[in-house]
Design an enzyme around this catalytic site. Structure first.
Site, PDB file in Angstrom:
ATOM      1  N   HIS A  98       0.808  -1.229   0.000  1.00 13.51           N
ATOM      2  CA  HIS A  98       0.000   0.000   0.000  1.00 13.51           C
ATOM      3  C   HIS A  98       0.834   1.269   0.000  1.00 13.51           C
ATOM      4  O   HIS A  98       0.301   2.382   0.130  1.00 13.51           O
ATOM      5  CB  HIS A  98      -0.909   0.024   1.232  1.00 13.51           C
ATOM      6  CG  HIS A  98      -1.936  -1.053   1.280  1.00 13.51           C
ATOM      7  ND1 HIS A  98      -3.223  -0.895   0.824  1.00 13.51           N
ATOM      8  CD2 HIS A  98      -1.862  -2.329   1.718  1.00 13.51           C
ATOM      9  CE1 HIS A  98      -3.899  -2.017   1.006  1.00 13.51           C
ATOM     10  NE2 HIS A  98      -3.086  -2.902   1.547  1.00 13.51           N
ATOM     11  N   LYS A 114      -8.043  13.908   4.733  1.00 13.49           N
ATOM     12  CA  LYS A 114      -7.164  12.721   4.699  1.00 13.49           C
ATOM     13  C   LYS A 114      -6.111  12.909   5.798  1.00 13.49           C
ATOM     14  O   LYS A 114      -5.996  13.981   6.354  1.00 13.49           O
ATOM     15  CB  LYS A 114      -6.473  12.576   3.315  1.00 13.49           C
ATOM     16  CG  LYS A 114      -5.779  13.853   2.863  1.00 13.49           C
ATOM     17  CD  LYS A 114      -5.282  13.758   1.414  1.00 13.49           C
ATOM     18  CE  LYS A 114      -6.418  13.796   0.412  1.00 13.49           C
ATOM     19  NZ  LYS A 114      -6.162  12.851  -0.710  1.00 13.49           N
ATOM     20  N   ARG A 115      -5.312  11.888   6.080  1.00 15.22           N
ATOM     21  CA  ARG A 115      -4.246  12.036   7.069  1.00 15.22           C
ATOM     22  C   ARG A 115      -3.338  13.172   6.618  1.00 15.22           C
ATOM     23  O   ARG A 115      -3.165  13.418   5.424  1.00 15.22           O
ATOM     24  CB  ARG A 115      -3.457  10.728   7.192  1.00 15.22           C
ATOM     25  CG  ARG A 115      -4.166   9.617   7.916  1.00 15.22           C
ATOM     26  CD  ARG A 115      -4.388   9.915   9.373  1.00 15.22           C
ATOM     27  NE  ARG A 115      -3.161  10.041  10.139  1.00 15.22           N
ATOM     28  CZ  ARG A 115      -2.771   9.158  11.091  1.00 15.22           C
ATOM     29  NH1 ARG A 115      -3.503   8.093  11.346  1.00 15.22           N
ATOM     30  NH2 ARG A 115      -1.657   9.338  11.776  1.00 15.22           N
ATOM     31  N   LYS A 142       1.002  14.463   0.781  1.00 13.63           N
ATOM     32  CA  LYS A 142      -0.395  14.741   0.377  1.00 13.63           C
ATOM     33  C   LYS A 142      -0.575  16.242   0.130  1.00 13.63           C
ATOM     34  O   LYS A 142      -1.564  16.678  -0.428  1.00 13.63           O
ATOM     35  CB  LYS A 142      -1.336  14.206   1.457  1.00 13.63           C
ATOM     36  CG  LYS A 142      -1.312  12.665   1.612  1.00 13.63           C
ATOM     37  CD  LYS A 142      -2.120  12.209   2.812  1.00 13.63           C
ATOM     38  CE  LYS A 142      -2.021  10.712   3.061  1.00 13.63           C
ATOM     39  NZ  LYS A 142      -2.858   9.883   2.181  1.00 13.63           N
ATOM     40  N   THR A 147      -8.496   6.650  -1.672  1.00 10.36           N
ATOM     41  CA  THR A 147      -9.872   6.134  -1.764  1.00 10.36           C
ATOM     42  C   THR A 147     -10.862   7.252  -1.471  1.00 10.36           C
ATOM     43  O   THR A 147     -11.994   7.241  -1.946  1.00 10.36           O
ATOM     44  CB  THR A 147     -10.068   4.967  -0.765  1.00 10.36           C
ATOM     45  OG1 THR A 147      -9.496   5.336   0.492  1.00 10.36           O
ATOM     46  CG2 THR A 147      -9.435   3.691  -1.273  1.00 10.36           C
ATOM     47  N   LYS A 162     -14.641   8.502  -3.102  1.00  7.92           N
ATOM     48  CA  LYS A 162     -15.838   8.822  -2.311  1.00  7.92           C
ATOM     49  C   LYS A 162     -16.384  10.204  -2.684  1.00  7.92           C
ATOM     50  O   LYS A 162     -17.590  10.395  -2.806  1.00  7.92           O
ATOM     51  CB  LYS A 162     -15.500   8.730  -0.810  1.00  7.92           C
ATOM     52  CG  LYS A 162     -15.158   7.322  -0.354  1.00  7.92           C
ATOM     53  CD  LYS A 162     -14.359   7.257   0.921  1.00  7.92           C
ATOM     54  CE  LYS A 162     -13.876   5.824   1.191  1.00  7.92           C
ATOM     55  NZ  LYS A 162     -12.871   5.737   2.306  1.00  7.92           N
TER      56      LYS A 162
HETATM   57  C1  26W Z   1       4.476   1.006   9.856  1.00 11.18           C
HETATM   58  C2  26W Z   1       3.589   2.180   9.855  1.00 11.18           C
HETATM   59  C3  26W Z   1       2.602   2.159   8.739  1.00 11.18           C
HETATM   60  C4  26W Z   1       1.228   2.160   9.044  1.00 11.18           C
HETATM   61  C5  26W Z   1       0.303   2.161   8.001  1.00 11.18           C
HETATM   62  C6  26W Z   1       0.755   2.131   6.703  1.00 11.18           C
HETATM   63  C7  26W Z   1      -0.288   2.078   5.615  1.00 11.18           C
HETATM   64  C8  26W Z   1       0.136   1.270   4.462  1.00 11.18           C
HETATM   65  C9  26W Z   1      -0.561   3.462   5.186  1.00 11.18           C
HETATM   66  C10 26W Z   1      -1.800   3.538   4.337  1.00 11.18           C
HETATM   67  O1  26W Z   1      -2.884   3.565   4.841  1.00 11.18           O
HETATM   68  N1  26W Z   1      -1.590   3.636   3.020  1.00 11.18           N
HETATM   69  C11 26W Z   1      -2.694   4.011   2.171  1.00 11.18           C
HETATM   70  O2  26W Z   1      -3.385   2.821   1.765  1.00 11.18           O
HETATM   71  C12 26W Z   1      -4.544   3.141   0.998  1.00 11.18           C
HETATM   72  C13 26W Z   1      -5.289   1.836   0.734  1.00 11.18           C
HETATM   73  O3  26W Z   1      -4.625   1.079  -0.216  1.00 11.18           O
HETATM   74  C14 26W Z   1      -4.189   3.884  -0.280  1.00 11.18           C
HETATM   75  O4  26W Z   1      -5.367   4.231  -0.957  1.00 11.18           O
HETATM   76  C15 26W Z   1      -3.361   5.125   0.047  1.00 11.18           C
HETATM   77  O5  26W Z   1      -2.909   5.716  -1.146  1.00 11.18           O
HETATM   78  C16 26W Z   1      -2.181   4.766   0.936  1.00 11.18           C
HETATM   79  O6  26W Z   1      -1.496   5.923   1.366  1.00 11.18           O
HETATM   80  C17 26W Z   1       2.101   2.130   6.378  1.00 11.18           C
HETATM   81  C18 26W Z   1       3.031   2.143   7.433  1.00 11.18           C
END
Ligand code: 26W
Length: 820
Positions: free
Chosen positions: A366, A556-557, A562, A664, A668
């Site tokens: 992701h 978004k975060r 971003k 995503t 929406k």
């Molecule tokens: C280790 C810390 C950590 C925690 C969460 C993450 C996630 C992968 C971050 C995340 O939510 N990524 C998002 O995933 C979405 C679902 O696929 C995508 O639509 C977003 O572009 C992506 O930033 C990475 C690293």
């Protein structure tokens, strides 16, 4: 169980208004022991939730019965995060009893919307990844795919965000304070989980190697099940694990008066599932995080093996009956854990075990952000999971032997190592997941391409067929039908209701774009939703906006890639222009932001303060606050999001090309009729393909142009010095008007942009400002805007999570539906 269902009373979980009213009162009286006069709103909410849960469980047990009967191949989804949002409204839609329930309650002088608002959502995720997992559960259930989702039952979810004096303040998320009526504890489904200690290698009389893991500590994992109902279809289970002490009270210590030690084990064990790590896209590297990952992986794999053996199957066929999806690398220790269970516990040979393992797991990536790719220090693994480290070394050496035969350069081979021994040795979890899986996918066409060209390029060269793409999707039932009933009704009135299960049917709206009467109905719905959002904004921030304003929204975060701060530069350019020209050239616009910053992420927290400071300045400046308003909505969540998307006119998807894996929220917004201003990044590329470039406001460098710019050397200061308007805006960041006498307040942002600007804000600034001028031109042609809005919605069929899940079933899992 069929005959059980026919028992008198058992069947009385009808869906009529009367049935619901009866059950509701039964729950109030007999489950809560309350009478209406003394009952609280939360009592009414809980009674309705229990009433609906019965009807959801009815679907679940029937689904389970069918899956068992058909001995179906199934999917286990492993994710460290889920963001299900409020359950009640979604279940009322999926049971198609929204109106019946509203009427039943009305007859009891109760208001359904007030009761819906009582629900506290399980914030068991950070952002995109967690919400995607929950959208996928809704589609897995609706499509009737035999499946189960596993995760962690954090006692405290994502922190509550408050904005005090413009700064983000975090507080504990006590989501379990009021009981959670949607979950059922399964004390009988619990497993032991070991940590620490050492391994003992021994050979038996026929010289067979036996490896025993002597743990340092052992805890217990207990299952809590939440049924997830599909639309007019099956239900599946979200099985979340809670950590507990094997022995929760040490009487011996207690008798010695050492009361702390008596409960110490209990405390220490429960700590493991105490709280969600609030980091999004950047590592914490904390031992407790690895403990959380191994804890839920161990419980989940033991449960899957239990379910497999329960069906009288052999472990050698596990991969034929189960496929396990790894939601990013967070559960990827599962590759080593399944090998341990098959080899050490179930005495399978290494090769056989590896065949089963490699054909069981599939891995979804992701993110490409280097700082988000998990690498666990070898020393930490040696202390916490000594047997797994041995297994990872074994997997690594067998893998390296395998590729040595192939024509890979030494440099390439060392790049593919599972262990990175430059500096403190670490295990590359993305490599373990890739080597241990039969399929690897990215989450948008652009992202999957970059994954194969960059992060995992050597593996893509080695195993080209192993790599594929499944573009993300969203459940349109929650993010349109439930959260935007006005638009849903207008759509159903004109093209029928099939879109609820076949989102491609929205295409039928295209001809209506040319219909003036329909366009005005369309924009009337949008205006009503904007009024609703304006009320929420007023409640949450005290700021008044006019619903007629252009609602330009970025939620978004908070993260530099971003580029929320690029939006701020645009807002400041408008503000300074109006102040200079003493006349406003822009249509009245409300800029709405929302999103949490990881508590340890300095720049992200600074960006929130920048947004709120610009807001204070503009919202209190009589020369401009009639035209511009800047709002930061606190505590973004699924619940709040469901109020935001329906009320949006413009969707901000402005990340630097190559950084947003998919996004995503972009889907929406577009599904709710907002037009998108965005870069060619993530799924924006596919949204623009589907809706037509004429219905999308594009700006900025492409990924290739970004790479070239970085290669040839990027000098943000030069751009600043050559663009007078940009210079004025950047200099304003350290101005007294904005910083109110604290010139250092945004110095870090100022310096970062002029010296590094790693996400090319200055490079994309002019293209963005120019495109926004075009947005305002179109906005001043409401018929044109309405037409584009209708054509956006009409072409969002591809972005349903139903399509994504169908892709996973066909391209990866090879699993079929078993509809009840
Ligand atoms: C280790 C810390 C950590 C925690 C969460 C993450 C996630 C992968 C971050 C995340 O939510 N990524 C998002 O995933 C979405 C679902 O696929 C995508 O639509 C977003 O572009 C992506 O930033 C990475 C690293």
């Amino acid at each position: 169980t069929e005959n059980y269902f026919t028992q008198p009373g058992v069947a009385n979980i009808g869906l009529s208004k009367e049935d619901i009213k009866t059950s509701f009162l039964e729950k109030l009286f007999y489950s809560l022991g309350r009478i209406p006069v003394v009952a609280t709103k939360n009592d009414f909410y809980t009674s309705l939730a229990l009433t609906v849960r019965d009807r959801v469980f009815r679907k679940y047990v029937k689904s389970l019965e069918q899956y068992v009967e058909e001995d179906a191949r199934g999917v286990a989804y492993l994710s460290a995060e889920y963001l299900p949002g409020p359950h009640l409204g979604n279940n009322l839609l999926n049971l198609e009893i929204m109106e019946e329930t509203r009427e039943a309650l009305a007859e009891l002088n109760l208001n359904l919307d007030e009761i819906l608002n009582e629900e506290v959502e399980p914030g068991l995720g950070n952002g995109g990844l967690g919400r995607l997992a929950s959208c996928y559960m809704d589609s897995l259930a609706t499509l009737g795919i035999p499946s189960i989702a596993y995760g962690i039952r954090y006692e405290f979810g994502i922190f509550k965000q408050e904005i005090q004096d413009g700064w983000q303040i975090e507080s504990t998320d006590k989501w379990l304070h009021n009981r959670n009526p949607w979950e059922v504890i399964r004390p009988e489904i619990s497993f032991e989980v070991k940590f620490g200690g050492h391994t003992e290698h021994s050979r038996d009389q026929d010289n067979k190697l036996h490896i025993e893991w002597i743990p340092g500590t052992e805890i217990k994992g207990t299952a809590f099940d939440t049924p997830i109902l599909g639309y007019q279809s099956n239900a599946i289970i979200l099985r979340l694990w809670k950590a507990e002490a094997t022995e929760s009270f040490d009487f011996a210590a207690y008798n010695l008066g050492d009361y702390y030690r008596a409960v110490e084990k209990k405390m220490r064990s429960e700590n493991i599932t105490k709280v969600l790590y609030p980091n999004d896209e950047n590592l914490s590297g904390k031992e407790l995080r690895l403990k959380q990952q191994y804890f839920f992986v161990c419980c989940s794999l033991k449960d899957i093996i239990r379910l497999h053996l329960l069906q009288g199957r052999k472990l050698e066929t596990l991969h034929e009956k189960f496929t396990i999806q790894l939601n990013d690398t967070h559960p990827s220790i599962a590759v080593a854990e399944l090998m341990r269970l098959l080899v050490d516990v179930h005495q399978m040979g290494w090769e056989d075990a590896w065949k089963v393992t490699q054909n069981t797991f599939a891995y979804t990536n992701h993110t490409l952000l280097p700082e988000a790719l998990e690498k666990w220090p070898v020393n930490l693994l040696r202390n916490l999971l000594p047997r797994h480290l041995e297994i990872i070394y074994e997997i690594n050496s067998r893998f390296i032997t395998e590729i040595r035969e192939k024509d890979f350069s030494g440099e390439q081979i060392s790049r593919m190592f599972l262990i990175d021994d430059r500096g403190e040795p670490t295990v590359r979890m993305a490599h373990l997941a890739t080597v241990g899986s039969y399929k690897v996918n990215g989450v948008s066409a652009l992202h999957s391409g970059l994954l194969q060209e960059q992060v995992l390029k050597d593996f893509a060269q080695l195993w080209p067929k192993k790599f594929t793409n499944v573009t993300n999707g969203i459940t349109h039932r929650r993010f349109l039908a439930v959260s935007n009933p006005r638009l849903a009704a207008l759509i159903s009135e004109n093209i029928g209701k099939d879109w609820l299960t076949q989102l491609d049917k929205l295409k039928g709206l295209e001809p209506f774009a040319a219909n003036k009467d329909f366009r005005s109905k369309w924009m009337q719905v949008k205006l009503e939703n904007k009024k609703n959002l304006a009320t929420h904004i007023k409640e949450l921030t005290g700021i008044e906006i006019k619903p007629e304003m252009l609602l330009d929204i970025q939620v978004k975060r908070i993260h530099e890639y971003k580029r929320q701060h690029l939006k701020v530069l645009h807002i400041l350019s408008l503000y300074l222009q109006i102040k200079k020209d003493k006349q406003n050239t822009v249509p009245p616009t409300a800029f709405v932001f929302a999103g949490k910053a990881a508590p340890g992420y300095f720049m992200a927290k600074r960006i929130i303060k920048l947004i709120t400071s610009v807001g204070d300045l503009i919202n209190n400046d009589p020369e401009v606050n009639g035209t511009l308003k800047v709002i930061f909505l606190p505590n973004f969540s699924v619940k709040l999001a469901q109020h935001v998307y329906p009320g949006a006119d413009l969707s901000e998807q402005i990340s630097m090309a190559g950084k947003e894996a998919s996004g995503t929220g972009n889907m929406k917004f577009a599904l709710n009729g907002a037009l998108t201003v965005g870069t060619l990044d993530g799924a924006n590329v596919e949204i623009r393909e589907e809706v037509g470039e004429e219905n999308f406001f594009l700006f900025g460098l492409t990924t290739e142009e970004v790479a070239d710019k970085k290669k040839q050397g990027y000098h943000p200061y030069k751009i600043y010095s050559e663009n007078e308007n940009l210079k004025r805006v950047i200099d304003f960041l350290i101005s007294d008007e904005l910083t109110k006498g604290d010139p250092e307040l945004f110095r870090s942002v100022y310096d970062n942009l002029l010296n590094q600007d790693p996400y090319l804000l200055l490079e994309d600034y002019q293209s963005y400002v120019d495109q926004m001028e075009n947005v305002y031109k179109v906005w001043q042609d409401p018929e044109k805007w309405a037409q584009m809005s209708i054509l956006n919605v009409a072409n969002m069929g591809k972005f349903s999570s139903d399509r994504s899940i169908k892709d996973y079933c066909e391209k990866i899992w090879k699993v079929g539906a078993v509809k009840v």
